[in-house]
Motif scaffolding. Structure first.
Motif, PDB file in Angstrom:
ATOM      1  N   CYS A 131       0.724  -1.276  -0.137  1.00 54.13           N
ATOM      2  CA  CYS A 131       0.129   0.052  -0.016  1.00 54.13           C
ATOM      3  C   CYS A 131       0.821   1.247  -0.047  1.00 54.13           C
ATOM      4  O   CYS A 131       0.291   2.466  -0.031  1.00 54.13           O
ATOM      5  CB  CYS A 131      -0.934   0.111   1.093  1.00 54.13           C
ATOM      6  SG  CYS A 131      -2.056  -1.342   1.458  1.00 54.13           S
ATOM      7  N   GLY A 132       2.314   1.100  -0.033  1.00 54.63           N
ATOM      8  CA  GLY A 132       3.120   2.235  -0.033  1.00 54.63           C
ATOM      9  C   GLY A 132       3.175   2.877   1.476  1.00 54.63           C
ATOM     10  O   GLY A 132       3.273   3.786   1.442  1.00 54.63           O
ATOM     11  N   LEU A 133       2.901   2.058   2.673  1.00 54.77           N
ATOM     12  CA  LEU A 133       3.155   2.427   3.592  1.00 54.77           C
ATOM     13  C   LEU A 133       3.727   1.458   4.560  1.00 54.77           C
ATOM     14  O   LEU A 133       3.807   0.276   4.498  1.00 54.77           O
ATOM     15  CB  LEU A 133       1.368   2.345   4.460  1.00 54.77           C
ATOM     16  CG  LEU A 133       0.369   3.268   3.896  1.00 54.77           C
ATOM     17  CD1 LEU A 133      -0.866   2.757   4.155  1.00 54.77           C
ATOM     18  CD2 LEU A 133       0.677   4.543   4.112  1.00 54.77           C
ATOM     19  N   TRP A 147       3.233   5.211   8.116  1.00 59.18           N
ATOM     20  CA  TRP A 147       3.901   6.395   7.429  1.00 59.18           C
ATOM     21  C   TRP A 147       4.080   6.063   5.981  1.00 59.18           C
ATOM     22  O   TRP A 147       4.440   4.842   5.235  1.00 59.18           O
ATOM     23  CB  TRP A 147       5.302   6.499   7.862  1.00 59.18           C
ATOM     24  CG  TRP A 147       5.255   7.038   9.479  1.00 59.18           C
ATOM     25  CD1 TRP A 147       4.439   7.290  10.095  1.00 59.18           C
ATOM     26  CD2 TRP A 147       6.479   6.909  10.193  1.00 59.18           C
ATOM     27  NE1 TRP A 147       4.923   7.408  11.602  1.00 59.18           N
ATOM     28  CE2 TRP A 147       6.019   7.322  11.469  1.00 59.18           C
ATOM     29  CE3 TRP A 147       7.931   6.520  10.028  1.00 59.18           C
ATOM     30  CZ2 TRP A 147       7.181   7.404  12.682  1.00 59.18           C
ATOM     31  CZ3 TRP A 147       8.676   6.959  11.132  1.00 59.18           C
ATOM     32  CH2 TRP A 147       8.506   7.194  12.332  1.00 59.18           C
ATOM     33  N   ASP A 148       3.650   7.037   5.049  1.00 52.50           N
ATOM     34  CA  ASP A 148       4.045   6.971   3.728  1.00 52.50           C
ATOM     35  C   ASP A 148       5.311   6.482   3.421  1.00 52.50           C
ATOM     36  O   ASP A 148       6.293   7.258   3.922  1.00 52.50           O
ATOM     37  CB  ASP A 148       3.487   8.283   2.869  1.00 52.50           C
ATOM     38  CG  ASP A 148       3.569   8.097   1.371  1.00 52.50           C
ATOM     39  OD1 ASP A 148       2.504   7.777   0.912  1.00 52.50           O
ATOM     40  OD2 ASP A 148       4.704   8.286   0.801  1.00 52.50           O
ATOM     41  N   MET A 173       0.188   8.838   8.523  1.00 56.66           N
ATOM     42  CA  MET A 173      -1.122   8.682   7.836  1.00 56.66           C
ATOM     43  C   MET A 173      -2.090   7.916   8.986  1.00 56.66           C
ATOM     44  O   MET A 173      -3.092   7.054   8.320  1.00 56.66           O
ATOM     45  CB  MET A 173      -1.295   7.702   6.490  1.00 56.66           C
ATOM     46  CG  MET A 173      -0.070   7.993   5.637  1.00 56.66           C
ATOM     47  SD  MET A 173      -0.559   9.471   4.702  1.00 56.66           S
ATOM     48  CE  MET A 173      -1.647   8.532   3.587  1.00 56.66           C
ATOM     49  N   ASP A 174      -2.121   8.620  10.196  1.00 61.41           N
ATOM     50  CA  ASP A 174      -2.794   7.652  11.364  1.00 61.41           C
ATOM     51  C   ASP A 174      -3.285   8.545  12.361  1.00 61.41           C
ATOM     52  O   ASP A 174      -2.934   9.830  12.280  1.00 61.41           O
ATOM     53  CB  ASP A 174      -1.778   6.660  11.566  1.00 61.41           C
ATOM     54  CG  ASP A 174      -0.427   7.146  12.384  1.00 61.41           C
ATOM     55  OD1 ASP A 174      -0.563   7.993  13.149  1.00 61.41           O
ATOM     56  OD2 ASP A 174       0.710   7.093  11.460  1.00 61.41           O
ATOM     57  N   LYS A 175      -3.386   8.092  13.473  1.00 62.23           N
ATOM     58  CA  LYS A 175      -4.095   8.738  14.426  1.00 62.23           C
ATOM     59  C   LYS A 175      -3.003   9.760  15.067  1.00 62.23           C
ATOM     60  O   LYS A 175      -3.521  10.901  15.694  1.00 62.23           O
ATOM     61  CB  LYS A 175      -4.648   8.049  15.641  1.00 62.23           C
ATOM     62  CG  LYS A 175      -5.549   8.644  16.514  1.00 62.23           C
ATOM     63  CD  LYS A 175      -6.635   7.929  17.371  1.00 62.23           C
ATOM     64  CE  LYS A 175      -5.879   7.642  18.882  1.00 62.23           C
ATOM     65  NZ  LYS A 175      -6.923   6.810  19.661  1.00 62.23           N
ATOM     66  N   GLU A 234      -7.331   8.200   2.378  1.00 63.78           N
ATOM     67  CA  GLU A 234      -6.196   7.601   1.687  1.00 63.78           C
ATOM     68  C   GLU A 234      -5.922   6.358   1.917  1.00 63.78           C
ATOM     69  O   GLU A 234      -5.654   5.441   1.159  1.00 63.78           O
ATOM     70  CB  GLU A 234      -5.019   8.732   1.766  1.00 63.78           C
ATOM     71  CG  GLU A 234      -3.763   8.382   1.081  1.00 63.78           C
ATOM     72  CD  GLU A 234      -3.944   8.361  -0.467  1.00 63.78           C
ATOM     73  OE1 GLU A 234      -4.972   8.886  -1.086  1.00 63.78           O
ATOM     74  OE2 GLU A 234      -3.314   7.580  -1.116  1.00 63.78           O
ATOM     75  N   VAL A 235      -5.619   5.848   3.096  1.00 63.20           N
ATOM     76  CA  VAL A 235      -5.217   4.595   3.790  1.00 63.20           C
ATOM     77  C   VAL A 235      -6.210   3.664   3.231  1.00 63.20           C
ATOM     78  O   VAL A 235      -5.975   2.424   2.655  1.00 63.20           O
ATOM     79  CB  VAL A 235      -5.267   4.623   5.279  1.00 63.20           C
ATOM     80  CG1 VAL A 235      -5.074   3.066   5.658  1.00 63.20           C
ATOM     81  CG2 VAL A 235      -3.949   5.374   5.852  1.00 63.20           C
TER      82      VAL A 235
END
Ligand code: 5GP
Length: 238
Positions: free
Chosen positions: A166-168, A201-202, A209-211, A227-228
């Motif tokens: 997922c690129g994460l 993280w991207d 990309m989180d809380k 986005e996630v």
């Protein structure tokens, strides 16, 4: 009708089947053990959609979970479990309370994943404990604890690869487990898996990309969750 249980981000409701519950995702967000609170429109739907796809993926990969089926945007059916009062945290990179506790800067990759156990207690602030505490407090038997450790490492390995597609980067995350109501000797993965309980993280930009976007007032919280979800949808469709 009253929920059987209401937590910070979810409610549990009875169904016509005594061994199945309805888990409802709320729009409430909390951080720092409930000290910081907010409501985000669509958070329940986004976390439900992300968690449902991830649970489906984990089941396909052979991880037993509480998941039964998605009911609608904010509800799923789950098998009734007796939740273990110990939370399992897996860390691949330094962040959050690890950095606070050790003084290490954020983003250091560990040579091997770190596993932590915390008592699931808002009152106590989810304190970090070790195997001996868990045994003496009867939170889990040594055999159950070994199973939790092994399962956590397996889930970490599966999800680490999944999120990298997922690129994460899966920096760290929290897991909860429960004993099946129908068979207490069987422990399954329970609760949700979403950006509320995972640091993501991207891979290209390092963007959070989180809380942590909510915890640190970075803005764009729901945009990051959306986005996630889009990336998780693509990865699970392929
Ligand atoms: P930390 O210990 O650094 O605060 O958290 C480590 C990881 O576990 C983070 O991904 C964080 O989101 C998750 N985590 C720890 N405690 C909780 C909790 O009580 N609820 C949720 N949703 N996630 C948690």
């Amino acid at each position: 009708m009253e929920p059987l249980y209401e937590g910070k981000a979810k409610r549990l409701w009875a169904t016509s089947d005594p061994n199945v519950l309805r888990m409802e995702f709320k729009n409430d967000a909390t951080a720092f053990n409930g000290e910081k609170k907010a409501q985000f429109e669509d958070k329940g739907r986004l976390n439900n959609a992300i968690s449902t796809l991830i649970y489906g993926f984990l089941e396909k990969e052979g991880v037993p979970t509480h998941f039964v089926r998605q009911i609608d945007d904010t509800n799923v059916e789950v098998r009734k479990v007796d939740i273990l009062m110990v939370e399992v945290i897996i860390r691949n990179l330094s962040a959050g309370s690890f950095c606070k506790r050790t003084g290490l800067e954020e983003g250091r990759a560990f040579s091997q994943p770190i596993i932590e156990f915390c008592i699931k207690s808002d009152e106590l602030g989810d304190p970090l404990v070790n195997d001996d505490y868990i045994r003496e407090l009867s939170l889990a038997t040594p055999e159950e604890l070994a199973f939790l450790r092994e399962s956590a490492l397996k889930v970490n390995s599966i999800l680490g690869k999944f999120f990298s597609e997922c690129g994460l980067k899966l920096v760290d995350f929290k897991l909860e487990f429960g004993r099946l109501a129908t068979d207490p000797k069987t422990i399954v993965l329970a609760d949700e898996i979403s950006p509320d309980g995972c640091r993501l993280w991207d891979l290209k930009t390092g963007e959070k990309m989180d809380k942590d976007r909510f915890r640190r007032d970075l803005g764009g919280v729901m945009e990051a969750y959306a986005e996630v979800l889009e990336r998780v949808k693509v990865a699970t469709a392929g």
